[in-house]
Write an enzyme that holds these catalytic residues in place. Structure first.
Site, mmCIF file in Angstrom:
data_model
loop_
_atom_site.group_PDB
_atom_site.id
_atom_site.type_symbol
_atom_site.label_atom_id
_atom_site.label_comp_id
_atom_site.label_asym_id
_atom_site.label_seq_id
_atom_site.Cartn_x
_atom_site.Cartn_y
_atom_site.Cartn_z
ATOM 1 N N ASP A 10 30.046 56.992 27.474
ATOM 2 C CA ASP A 10 30.046 57.946 28.590
ATOM 3 C C ASP A 10 30.596 59.265 28.070
ATOM 4 O OD1 ASP A 10 29.959 59.071 31.153
ATOM 5 O OD2 ASP A 10 31.910 58.287 31.715
ATOM 6 N N SER A 11 30.554 60.274 28.914
ATOM 7 C CA SER A 11 31.095 61.573 28.532
ATOM 8 C C SER A 11 32.618 61.525 28.391
ATOM 9 C CB SER A 11 30.702 62.604 29.580
ATOM 10 O OG SER A 11 31.074 62.155 30.861
ATOM 11 N N CYS A 73 26.767 56.606 31.869
ATOM 12 C CA CYS A 73 26.956 57.952 32.409
ATOM 13 C C CYS A 73 25.707 58.241 33.234
ATOM 14 C CB CYS A 73 27.088 58.939 31.258
ATOM 15 S SG CYS A 73 27.086 60.666 31.753
ATOM 16 N N GLU A 152 40.121 62.053 37.573
ATOM 17 C CA GLU A 152 40.846 62.042 36.291
ATOM 18 C C GLU A 152 42.321 62.372 36.487
ATOM 19 O OE1 GLU A 152 39.247 63.592 32.806
ATOM 20 O OE2 GLU A 152 37.360 62.513 33.059
ATOM 21 N N CYS A 184 27.971 58.278 40.072
ATOM 22 C CA CYS A 184 28.719 58.892 38.969
ATOM 23 C C CYS A 184 29.777 57.870 38.572
ATOM 24 C CB CYS A 184 29.377 60.180 39.454
ATOM 25 S SG CYS A 184 30.521 60.896 38.250
ATOM 26 N N HIS A 186 32.670 58.138 37.604
ATOM 27 C CA HIS A 186 34.045 58.403 38.043
ATOM 28 C C HIS A 186 34.311 57.944 39.480
ATOM 29 C CE1 HIS A 186 34.489 60.873 34.509
ATOM 30 N NE2 HIS A 186 35.728 61.147 34.827
HETATM 31 N N1 DGL Z 1 30.116 60.418 33.468
HETATM 32 C C1 DGL Z 1 29.505 61.422 34.277
HETATM 33 C C2 DGL Z 1 28.459 60.786 35.181
HETATM 34 O O1 DGL Z 1 28.495 59.610 35.460
HETATM 35 C C3 DGL Z 1 30.522 62.173 35.100
HETATM 36 C C4 DGL Z 1 31.424 63.075 34.285
HETATM 37 C C5 DGL Z 1 30.692 64.221 33.618
HETATM 38 O O2 DGL Z 1 30.272 65.164 34.303
HETATM 39 O O3 DGL Z 1 30.543 64.147 32.406
HETATM 40 O O4 DGL Z 1 27.571 61.470 35.621
#
Ligand code: DGL
Length: 274
Positions: A10-11, A73, A152, A184, A186
């Site tokens: 993931d990011s 992600c 976060e 998402c 998060h």
């Molecule tokens: N992991 C990203 C998502 O699920 C959210 C965080 C980001 O913007 O990188 O879209």
């Protein structure tokens, strides 16, 4: 039995919600996670940039010897999944289709809400996936970029988060959705608050759980499952600040993270992860 690892990336931290769901469902699998903490967020970047990051992250994880990869992600799944599926010779699973499938099965009224990053929502990937699952669905989507930093920060029930949630979600609620996709990685940690704002009649769909189900189904189908619980140690890599990842990641993973290593990012190289 195939004891090669499942790679999940993931990011940043959010994909740990997918790790958690996969680990609960498949305790015998070795999981390797990469969080691109140096380049987060992806949700506000261009499709071209997200695709480049996606290729680089995959190349790095492939050096760990994988049998399957999960793009944990939503933004990268929306923008880069097809390309990765063509490029890689292992199965690659994203988080959008599983979430859409669960939402399409759950809705009774046919009005489904989707919340996610600007990249995910603007791609239209959830709309397409939902309509593929069930024709005639009406989809109400909403970008919620502030949810990522609030999650976060650990402000899961904070008044600022509640106010933000009301601002984002009231129009979605008023549109009469009976199901809301947390599109998402998060957002699952904000689930209790989102649930309160949407009200108990709205079913929340968490793509992490559905993705874990999909991973299990794919491993079963391809006969790639492992039941070696002694090997089921989570190995984490990040591109920046492993100590922050260790600390904040606990919230997403639901337990302590022992094993986090820093991967140096050197953009002068073709593959930066060396
Ligand atoms: N992991 C990203 C998502 O699920 C959210 C965080 C980001 O913007 O990188 O879209």
């Amino acid at each position: 039995m195939d004891t090669r690892a499942i790679g999940i990336w993931d990011s940043g931290l959010g994909g740990l919600t997918v790790v958690r769901a996969v680990a609960e469902r498949l305790p015998g699998e070795r999981l390797v996670y990469f969080g691109d903490s140096a380049r987060v967020p992806y949700g506000t970047k261009s499709a071209q940039t997200v695709r480049r990051f996606a290729r680089q992250n995959s190349e790095f994880l492939l050096t760990k010897g994988l049998k399957l990869m999960v793009v944990a992600c939503n933004t990268a799944s929306a923008l880069a999944l097809e390309e990765l599926q063509e490029l890689l010779d292992i199965p690659v699973i994203g988080v959008i289709e599983p979430g859409a499938r669960a939402a399409a099965a759950a809705t009774r009224t046919g009005i489904v809400g989707v919340i996610g990053t600007p990249g995910t929502i603007q791609s239209g990937a959830y709309n397409a996936a939902l309509r593929e699952c069930k024709g005639g669905l009406s989809v109400v989507s909403r970008e919620c970029p502030l949810f990522v930093p609030l999650a976060e920060e650990g402000w899961l029930m904070h008044p600022a988060t509640r106010l933000t949630a009301e601002e984002y979600l009231n129009p979605v609620k008023q549109a009469g959705v009976d199901t809301l996709v947390l599109g998402c990685t998060h957002y699952p940690v904000l689930r209790p608050l989102i649930g309160e704002v949407m009200g108990q009649d709205v079913r929340l769909v968490d793509s992490a759980e559905e993705t874990a189900r999909e991973v299990e189904a794919r491993l079963d189908k391809l006969n790639l499952k492992s039941a070696d619980e002694s090997a089921a140690e989570l190995e984490c890599y990040v591109s920046d600040m492993p100590s922050r990842f260790r600390q904040a990641g606990e919230l997403f993973l639901g337990r302590r993270i022992e094993n986090v290593a820093l991967v140096e990012y050197d953009k002068a190289k073709e593959n930066p992860w060396q």
